[in-house]
Motif scaffolding. Structure first.
Motif, PDB file in Angstrom:
ATOM      1  N   VAL A   1      50.420  63.940  31.591  1.00  0.00           N
ATOM      2  CA  VAL A   1      49.944  65.610  31.200  1.00  0.00           C
ATOM      3  C   VAL A   1      48.566  65.637  31.349  1.00  0.00           C
ATOM      4  O   VAL A   1      47.925  64.526  30.787  1.00  0.00           O
ATOM      5  N   GLY A   2      48.198  66.566  31.804  1.00  0.00           N
ATOM      6  CA  GLY A   2      46.522  66.876  32.062  1.00  0.00           C
ATOM      7  C   GLY A   2      46.235  66.600  33.467  1.00  0.00           C
ATOM      8  O   GLY A   2      46.778  66.310  34.323  1.00  0.00           O
ATOM      9  N   GLY A   3      44.960  67.214  33.628  1.00  0.00           N
ATOM     10  CA  GLY A   3      44.387  67.098  34.789  1.00  0.00           C
ATOM     11  C   GLY A   3      44.266  65.720  35.279  1.00  0.00           C
ATOM     12  O   GLY A   3      42.933  65.073  35.167  1.00  0.00           O
TER      13      GLY A   3
ATOM     14  N   ARG B   1      49.650  61.957  26.986  1.00  0.00           N
ATOM     15  CA  ARG B   1      51.234  62.185  26.924  1.00  0.00           C
ATOM     16  C   ARG B   1      51.698  61.759  28.283  1.00  0.00           C
ATOM     17  O   ARG B   1      51.136  62.339  29.367  1.00  0.00           O
TER      18      ARG B   1
ATOM     19  N   TYR C   1      41.649  56.738  24.528  1.00  0.00           N
ATOM     20  CA  TYR C   1      41.995  57.890  24.902  1.00  0.00           C
ATOM     21  C   TYR C   1      43.515  57.969  24.685  1.00  0.00           C
ATOM     22  O   TYR C   1      44.087  57.156  25.021  1.00  0.00           O
TER      23      TYR C   1
ATOM     24  N   ARG D   1      64.619  62.780  31.177  1.00  0.00           N
ATOM     25  CA  ARG D   1      63.180  62.239  31.042  1.00  0.00           C
ATOM     26  C   ARG D   1      62.894  62.147  29.332  1.00  0.00           C
ATOM     27  O   ARG D   1      63.365  62.727  28.690  1.00  0.00           O
TER      28      ARG D   1
ATOM     29  N   GLU E   1      54.339  60.566  34.961  1.00  0.00           N
ATOM     30  CA  GLU E   1      53.832  61.715  35.170  1.00  0.00           C
ATOM     31  C   GLU E   1      52.959  61.891  33.769  1.00  0.00           C
ATOM     32  O   GLU E   1      53.547  61.464  32.645  1.00  0.00           O
TER      33      GLU E   1
ATOM     34  N   LEU F   1      55.252  61.330  30.748  1.00  0.00           N
ATOM     35  CA  LEU F   1      56.778  61.623  30.900  1.00  0.00           C
ATOM     36  C   LEU F   1      57.364  60.640  32.007  1.00  0.00           C
ATOM     37  O   LEU F   1      56.675  60.524  32.989  1.00  0.00           O
TER      38      LEU F   1
END
Lengths: 293, 489
Positions: free
Chosen positions: B426-428, B450, B447, B394, B424, B452
């Motif tokens: 990160v965060g909702g 992050r 904005y 990753r 992916e 992945l």
């Protein structure tokens, strides 16, 4: 007077200093009055400053000045300003649950920024600035967690530590099977070979692993904590032995050393040292590194 | 003296090598003049100062999420608004373009008609002009002023000096006041300034600009042009023989002499010049030069000597235009019996005009074609890659998505270039579009997130695969991309 008369520049009528360099003479112009007054004002200012502010070094200390100004007090004022500035967000962070922080983009980014700073100050010495860890210090970017990788589990670990002096610390005990003479050396070697076979690690040349014996030893001694399938148990901090991540190395010697001497890495409890909001920010930061469950 | 003799210009006296290098300040009080160039200067003064003082109050509707001031430098939020254009800090190159354009326009002006900028448009000239007008209004014309020095009572002189400096300071204060209005909502700031609730920095800048205006326009005046400004030096190197300049036509003017003397000479059939040596051109000059000595560094070419001279020529019944926009070359040509030339289209003017069109065209084109969104990406440096428990790899990235529109937009994020890549954020992330995570970016905001990227594909050793992140407006469909790399062991 005669001497003076001689040293007058013919063009400007200004007297000269009498010095001459290759026919060039220096005019003896007085300093401008404004310059002199500025100079005197600076001297007065310096004296006032010495009296008012900390100035002169003494043998053990310094003159502190009559105003009582201290750079430490100035820092306190700045810190207070900073707290006021952060005020609204810091309050929100304090009030929000971990899940709420994770769901709110602005809180998440605020918590991550604060967490990054706190991580650099407190965690980086062991885990590295990028939290990539090292042998014996887990990589916090990956998805392998000995004590659980959910927000609550990370917070728990941060608050109470691992094998720390905290009463609620995680405690897991990997016995020193060899050093404490619980297992003879051949059985340790067989168990090590078996464990390495669980995650399909290559067998070094010239080694013929006795997997049957290893399995027998494993089930008798190791399975209690690591599970019969070797997938570990986060309640006991027993690592998963079937994945690609090895905290103390995956080499045959490293695994034999782990079984012989045991492993008992320590993480301090941060609960008493850092305030709850910082712990929260750290939790969210570590969780957001990528491995959080 | 016979007709064939070439008329020579009276030259400035030889420079005296033994004189001191420092020249004491000569206070200049120019007389008021009336004429074409004075009218042009009044008109330009009203237009330029009008724009400067009133522009901040002009409104421009940009919708609910943006300020409604037509021209606003919003330092706090890092935005520059100019009517329908909004510039972000990373687009500062538009300002560079404007500066290049400004330089080229200066060059072009200079090639066509000399120091048009200095004479009519430069703030130093315009404010000095205004301050001198105030000075004449309060203290009278130079002649009157000199009289007063002898006759007027001390009280009157003190009163007049106080009135002059007060008026100057008021203009200077208004100048500083208008300046700060470009950096905040003008009507609000005006209210805050008067109620004493404006930020300290606003008062500070008003004070600074009041001081500089008062000193530069009230006290330093022509000294700025003569000693401080680099442009006179540069333009002297840029000019050529075809550039029109305020020129004393010495072929017509010389030999100069008093009106009566030259009338007598003419009556006797002896040629005599039109210049009656009345020195009105010198008296009218805001920098105190004698234009009859030829074009010179201190001359800002404001044309006021033309007006002064034309007035005199009218009075003495000689044709106007003894001082006029002309070239040194034409003076020579007329003396040789050749027709004067006015060559505006020549290599350098065409080159400057062409460059202005090119630079302006590039700026308009980039402005018209710039996107309303953007994305930049930074690869995590530490660690470069992470091995996951299932053996996959990753890489982590920080993405910054830019939304330049004044309404919130949702963007779908995708990555390309890595086999079996899984993205992916990160965060909702509550929403996806065709399997791509979607984030909302506020109006006129950026904005940071992050991202992945993982893959279980087998990569070559020391892999460094080029990857492309693309950000697509879910509704508008506009896509922006940013390149980076995916690293492996």
């Amino acid at each position: 007077m005669a001497e003076h008369q001689k040293n007058v520049d013919a063009v400007t009528g200004v007297s000269t200093t009498g010095h001459e360099w290759d026919g060039i003479r220096e005019l003896n112009n007085p300093l401008p009055r404004w310059w002199l007054w500025t100079f005197y004002a600076c001297i007065v200012w310096a004296v006032v400053y010495w009296i008012a502010y900390p100035a002169w070094p003494l043998v053990s200390g310094y003159t502190s000045g009559v105003l009582g100004w201290k750079s430490r007090d100035a820092i306190e004022v700045q810190l207070a300003d900073l707290r006021t500035q952060r005020g609204a967000f810091a309050q929100k962070l304090q009030d929000a649950s971990l899940a709420e922080i994770e769901a709110s983009p602005e809180l998440l980014s605020f918590a991550r920024a604060q967490g990054r700073a706190a991580f650099g100050d407190n965690c980086a010495p062991c885990h590295g600035t990028g939290a990539a860890g090292s042998v014996g210090y887990p990589n916090l970017n990956d998805d392998d967690w000995m004590w659980g990788g959910s927000l609550e589990q990370i917070q728990q670990t941060l608050l109470h530590g691992i094998r720390s002096t905290d009463a609620d610390a995680h405690v897991g005990d990997m016995p020193a099977f060899g050093r404490d003479a619980m297992l003879p050396r051949p059985e340790i070697v067989a168990a090590a070979d078996y464990v390495r076979s669980l995650s399909n690690l290559p067998v070094p040349a010239g080694v013929t692993p006795d997997l049957a014996k290893g399995k027998e030893v494993f089930e008798a001694n190791c399975a209690a904590c690591h599970g019969a399938d070797g997938k570990g148990n986060i309640e006991l901090g027993a690592p998963n032995l079937t994945d690609g991540i090895w905290l103390y190395g995956s080499g045959r010697d490293a695994v034999i050393a782990s079984i012989t001497n045991g492993r008992a890495g320590i993480m301090p409890a941060w609960g008493g040292r850092l305030d709850p909001t910082t712990i929260k920010a750290l939790t969210v930061y570590v969780h957001a590194l990528g491995g959080g469950k | 003296m016979n007709m064939a003799t070439k008329v020579e210009r009276l030259e400035e006296p030889e420079y005296d090598d033994d004189a001191p290098l420092y020249e004491a300040r000569r206070k200049i009080y120019p007389i008021a003049v009336h004429g074409t160039f004075r009218r042009i200067k009044w008109a330009l003064l009203i237009v330029t100062l009008g724009i400067y003082y009133l522009l901040p109050f002009l409104r421009w509707d940009r919708g609910p999420n943006a300020p409604s001031q037509a021209v606003l430098v919003d330092l706090a939020n890092g935005r520059f608004y100019f009517f329908f254009i909004e510039i972000w800090p990373q687009e500062i190159y538009y300002v560079t373009g404007l500066l290049i354009l400004a330089a080229l326009v200066l060059f072009l002006m200079n090639a066509v008609a000399g120091r048009l900028w200095c004479g009519y448009l430069c703030p130093q000239t315009v404010w000095t002009d205004l301050f001198q007008a105030i000075e004449r209004m309060v203290e009278g014309d130079p002649r009157e002023r000199r009289e007063k020095l002898k006759t007027a009572s001390r009280t009157q002189r003190v009163f007049e000096a106080a009135a002059k400096h007060t008026l100057w300071l008021m203009v200077a204060w208004w100048t500083g006041g208008a300046w700060v209005l470009y950096f905040a909502d003008a009507p609000t700031l005006v209210w805050e300034l008067f109620t004493g609730t404006a930020p300290l920095v606003a008062y500070l800048w008003i004070a600074i600009l009041t001081f500089t205006t008062y000193v530069l326009a009230g006290h330093m005046r022509e000294q700025v042009c003569t000693y401080m400004c680099p442009w006179p030096r540069i333009q002297a190197a840029l000019t050529d023989e075809y550039a029109f300049n305020v020129t004393y036509r010495y072929d017509r003017g010389e030999p100069r002499g008093s009106f009566k003397k030259s009338e007598a000479l003419r009556a006797a059939g002896v040629p005599s010049g039109d210049c009656i040596d009345c020195k009105q051109c010198v008296a009218a000059c805001p920098t105190g030069v004698d234009i009859r000595l030829g074009s010179q560094l201190a001359c800002i070419q404001c044309g006021l000597c033309i007006d002064a001279c034309d007035t005199v020529m009218n009075k003495v019944g000689r044709p106007a235009g003894l001082i006029a926009y002309d070239t040194e070359m034409n003076v020579e040509r007329r003396q040789q019996g050749l027709a004067p030339v006015a060559k505006v289209f020549r290599a350098r003017t065409l080159l400057y005009a062409g460059l202005i069109v090119v630079v302006g065209g590039i700026m308009v084109a980039t402005l018209a074609m710039r996107g309303s969104e953007g994305v930049s990406v930074i690869h995590d440096r530490n660690p470069l890659f992470v091995r996951l428990s299932d053996g996959s790899l990753r890489n982590a990235y920080t993405l910054r998505i830019v939304n330049k529109q004044s309404l919130p937009r949702r963007f779908a994020i995708a990555v390309d270039g890595v086999p079996e890549a899984q993205l992916e954020v990160v965060g909702g992330i509550s929403e996806t579009e065709n399997g791509h995570p979607v984030v909302e970016v506020g109006p006129d905001q950026t904005y940071e997130l992050r991202a992945l990227v993982s893959t279980s594909a087998k990569l070559p050793a020391s892999a460094s695969l080029p990857v492309t992140f693309s950000v697509t407006d879910v509704i508008g469909g506009e896509t922006t991309t940013a390149p980076d790399h995916f690293k492996g062991p």
